[in-house]
Enzyme design. Structure first.
Site, PDB file in Angstrom:
ATOM      1  N   ARG A  53       1.005  -0.992   0.015  1.00  0.00           N
ATOM      2  CA  ARG A  53      -0.106   0.191   0.027  1.00  0.00           C
ATOM      3  C   ARG A  53       0.583   1.329  -0.156  1.00  0.00           C
ATOM      4  O   ARG A  53       1.999   1.197   0.301  1.00  0.00           O
ATOM      5  CB  ARG A  53      -0.794  -0.306   1.294  1.00  0.00           C
ATOM      6  CG  ARG A  53      -0.489  -0.747   2.081  1.00  0.00           C
ATOM      7  CD  ARG A  53       0.424   0.200   3.211  1.00  0.00           C
ATOM      8  NE  ARG A  53       0.456   1.385   3.205  1.00  0.00           N
ATOM      9  CZ  ARG A  53       0.977   2.029   3.737  1.00  0.00           C
ATOM     10  NH1 ARG A  53       2.534   1.239   3.555  1.00  0.00           N
ATOM     11  NH2 ARG A  53       0.741   2.932   4.082  1.00  0.00           N
ATOM     12  N   GLN A 201      -1.758   1.895  10.357  1.00  0.00           N
ATOM     13  CA  GLN A 201      -0.250   2.075   9.043  1.00  0.00           C
ATOM     14  C   GLN A 201       0.326   2.913  10.456  1.00  0.00           C
ATOM     15  O   GLN A 201       1.399   2.507   9.830  1.00  0.00           O
ATOM     16  CB  GLN A 201      -1.104   2.706   8.139  1.00  0.00           C
ATOM     17  CG  GLN A 201      -1.179   1.900   6.470  1.00  0.00           C
ATOM     18  CD  GLN A 201      -3.330   2.388   6.786  1.00  0.00           C
ATOM     19  OE1 GLN A 201      -3.160   2.363   7.751  1.00  0.00           O
ATOM     20  NE2 GLN A 201      -3.495   2.142   5.406  1.00  0.00           N
ATOM     21  N   ASP A 242      -1.517  10.593  -1.650  1.00  0.00           N
ATOM     22  CA  ASP A 242      -2.669  10.176  -2.332  1.00  0.00           C
ATOM     23  C   ASP A 242      -2.764  10.524  -3.799  1.00  0.00           C
ATOM     24  O   ASP A 242      -2.770   9.827  -4.981  1.00  0.00           O
ATOM     25  CB  ASP A 242      -3.414   8.829  -2.258  1.00  0.00           C
ATOM     26  CG  ASP A 242      -2.549   8.384  -0.701  1.00  0.00           C
ATOM     27  OD1 ASP A 242      -3.412   9.178   0.354  1.00  0.00           O
ATOM     28  OD2 ASP A 242      -2.956   6.669  -0.863  1.00  0.00           O
ATOM     29  N   ASN A 252      -4.940  12.925   1.142  1.00  0.00           N
ATOM     30  CA  ASN A 252      -4.731  11.825   1.422  1.00  0.00           C
ATOM     31  C   ASN A 252      -5.390  10.565   2.939  1.00  0.00           C
ATOM     32  O   ASN A 252      -6.159  11.207   3.318  1.00  0.00           O
ATOM     33  CB  ASN A 252      -3.210  12.424   2.486  1.00  0.00           C
ATOM     34  CG  ASN A 252      -2.111  11.857   3.591  1.00  0.00           C
ATOM     35  OD1 ASN A 252      -1.698  10.807   2.323  1.00  0.00           O
ATOM     36  ND2 ASN A 252      -1.734  11.843   4.857  1.00  0.00           N
TER      37      ASN A 252
HETATM   38  C1  LIG Z   1       3.671   7.788   0.402  1.00  0.00           C
HETATM   39  S1  LIG Z   1       2.401   6.934  -0.517  1.00  0.00           S
HETATM   40  C2  LIG Z   1       1.228   7.130   1.290  1.00  0.00           C
HETATM   41  C3  LIG Z   1      -0.711   7.093   1.574  1.00  0.00           C
HETATM   42  O1  LIG Z   1      -1.318   6.228   0.920  1.00  0.00           O
HETATM   43  C4  LIG Z   1      -1.539   5.656   2.489  1.00  0.00           C
HETATM   44  O2  LIG Z   1      -2.416   5.091   2.017  1.00  0.00           O
HETATM   45  P1  LIG Z   1      -3.332   3.130   2.157  1.00  0.00           P
HETATM   46  O3  LIG Z   1      -1.920   3.179   2.992  1.00  0.00           O
HETATM   47  O4  LIG Z   1      -4.364   2.864   2.625  1.00  0.00           O
HETATM   48  O5  LIG Z   1      -2.585   2.926   0.692  1.00  0.00           O
HETATM   49  C5  LIG Z   1      -1.752   6.667   2.987  1.00  0.00           C
HETATM   50  O6  LIG Z   1      -2.905   7.822   2.296  1.00  0.00           O
HETATM   51  C6  LIG Z   1       0.042   7.454   2.967  1.00  0.00           C
HETATM   52  O7  LIG Z   1      -0.022   9.039   3.182  1.00  0.00           O
END
Ligand SMILES: CSC[C@H]1O[C@H](OP(=O)(O)O)[C@H](O)[C@@H]1O
Length: 363
Positions: A53, A201, A242, A252
């Protein structure tokens, strides 16, 4: 970055030159497990189920998914089908569309016999470019931390939300890259890590990253950030994104907008770190135009954790019978953003600011 002294990227090509290896991020921080992608559907599932992700990493994984698809069938029909199937995995991170459109454009101009090698070469090039871009983001963001360090005694306290670390990219991370650069340069830093419900996360991935790199940090609940800012405990905010619109609106992880509001109210600089493939030049109004992924309610009603005797379990944390909603992202208007930290430098979160760094994008 390093894991117990050994350098890793979150994605890499196996020694056989065609299978793709990834760190399974659904198992971290409680288990470090590497899994192998052997088909384009393996790549799609890895993105959809968040074994990988983070916007840049999603893009690179999809690119390798196209390479795996070309091994399956290099014909035009399968090329189109794989592009569509991988595109459907997650709707918000623009890097997915950027990477898939780039691969499709390059591959469909080639005879099928040349597509496999070209696809793997381009996917690997995307990964290497991402590493260099994030290194440059770190250099530009480092200057902001150095400025903050000159203005105070003690460590620079930085708040970050979600994981925009090396696990979200091909290395260094975006929001964490300035932090790693500052730490490695000997500048005392401390990171407030938002746990980032519902998938944590921050508490699972950012905390694990920072611990492995020896960066002092403290995990806090998502709702603590405003209080910390009110009490002068946050010098800077660094987050990832994102998708950034052509006018500087920032999409984000859910909760980012609330942090930006608190930062504005308390005069705390709020920076968004991004590689240029995360800019969506086709949209202006982020709130109206960016599709916000709605993920499963079970991500809200249940959490994953480790029991005291080391068993990974899921537990219900919401009253049975209650509904749960799970929007995975929100949009922070550019007016709440102190600056965008890109590989070309720091600019304002505005159309003019972005065109100053990317003049080739002027209409
Ligand atoms: C460097 S992009 C990181 C960005 O992606 C994450 O989303 P996800 O874990 O759902 O893919 C999150 O928005 C982060 O800031």
């Amino acid at each position: 970055m390093k894991v117990q002294g050994k350098h890793y990227r979150p994605i890499w090509l196996d020694a056989d030159g065609w299978r793709v290896r990834i760190i399974d991020q659904t198992r971290l921080p409680f288990a470090f497990e590497v899994t192998t992608l052997e088909t384009s559907e393996d790549a799609a599932r890895a993105i959809r189920d968040m074994l990988v992700r983070g916007a840049p990493l999603i893009g690179v994984t999809a690119a390798y998914g196209m390479a795996l698809a070309m091994r399956e069938d290099p014909g035009d029909a399968w090329l189109a089908e794989a592009h569509e199937r991988l595109m459907r995995t997650r709707p918000t991170a623009i890097n997915l569309r950027w990477a898939l459109d780039d691969m499709r454009m390059r591959l469909r101009s080639l005879p099928p016999a040349e597509r496999v090698d070209a696809a793997y070469a381009r996917a690997t090039e995307m990964a290497d470019e991402d590493v260099e871009i994030n290194h440059l983001i770190g250099r530009h963001g480092l200057a902001l931390i150095e400025e903050a360090a000159r203005a105070k005694e003690g460590p620079v306290n930085i708040l970050t939300h979600c994981n925009a670390g090396w696990l979200a990219t091909c290395d260094w991370g975006t929001a964490t890259s300035p932090i790693y650069h500052a730490h490695d340069a000997g500048i005392p830093v401390h990171v407030w890590v938002d746990e980032t419900r519902p998938r944590n996360q921050g508490g699972h991935l950012t905390a694990w990253e920072l611990h492995n790199h020896g960066v002092p940090h403290t995990v806090v609940v998502d709702n603590a950030g405003g209080h910390l800012m009110q009490h002068g405990d946050v010098d800077l905010c660094f987050v990832g994104t994102d998708r950034v619109t052509a006018t500087g609106d920032v999409c984000n992880k859910i909760g980012t907008y609330l942090k930006a509001l608190a930062a504005k109210d308390n005069g705390v600089p709020f920076y968004v770190c991004l590689p240029s493939p995360t800019i969506d030049w086709t949209v202006n109004d982020g709130i109206a135009e960016i599709p916000i992924e709605e993920r499963a309610a079970t991500e809200v009603t249940h959490v994953t954790g480790l029991t005291d005797n080391g068993h990974l379990v899921q537990a219900r944390v919401v009253s049975p019978g209650s509904r749960a909603a799970n929007p995975a992202f929100d949009v922070t208007p550019g007016r709440l953003v102190s600056g965008l930290v890109t590989e070309r430098g720091v600019t304002t979160a505005s159309a003019a600011g972005l065109l100053e760094l990317f003049p080739e994008r002027a209409a």
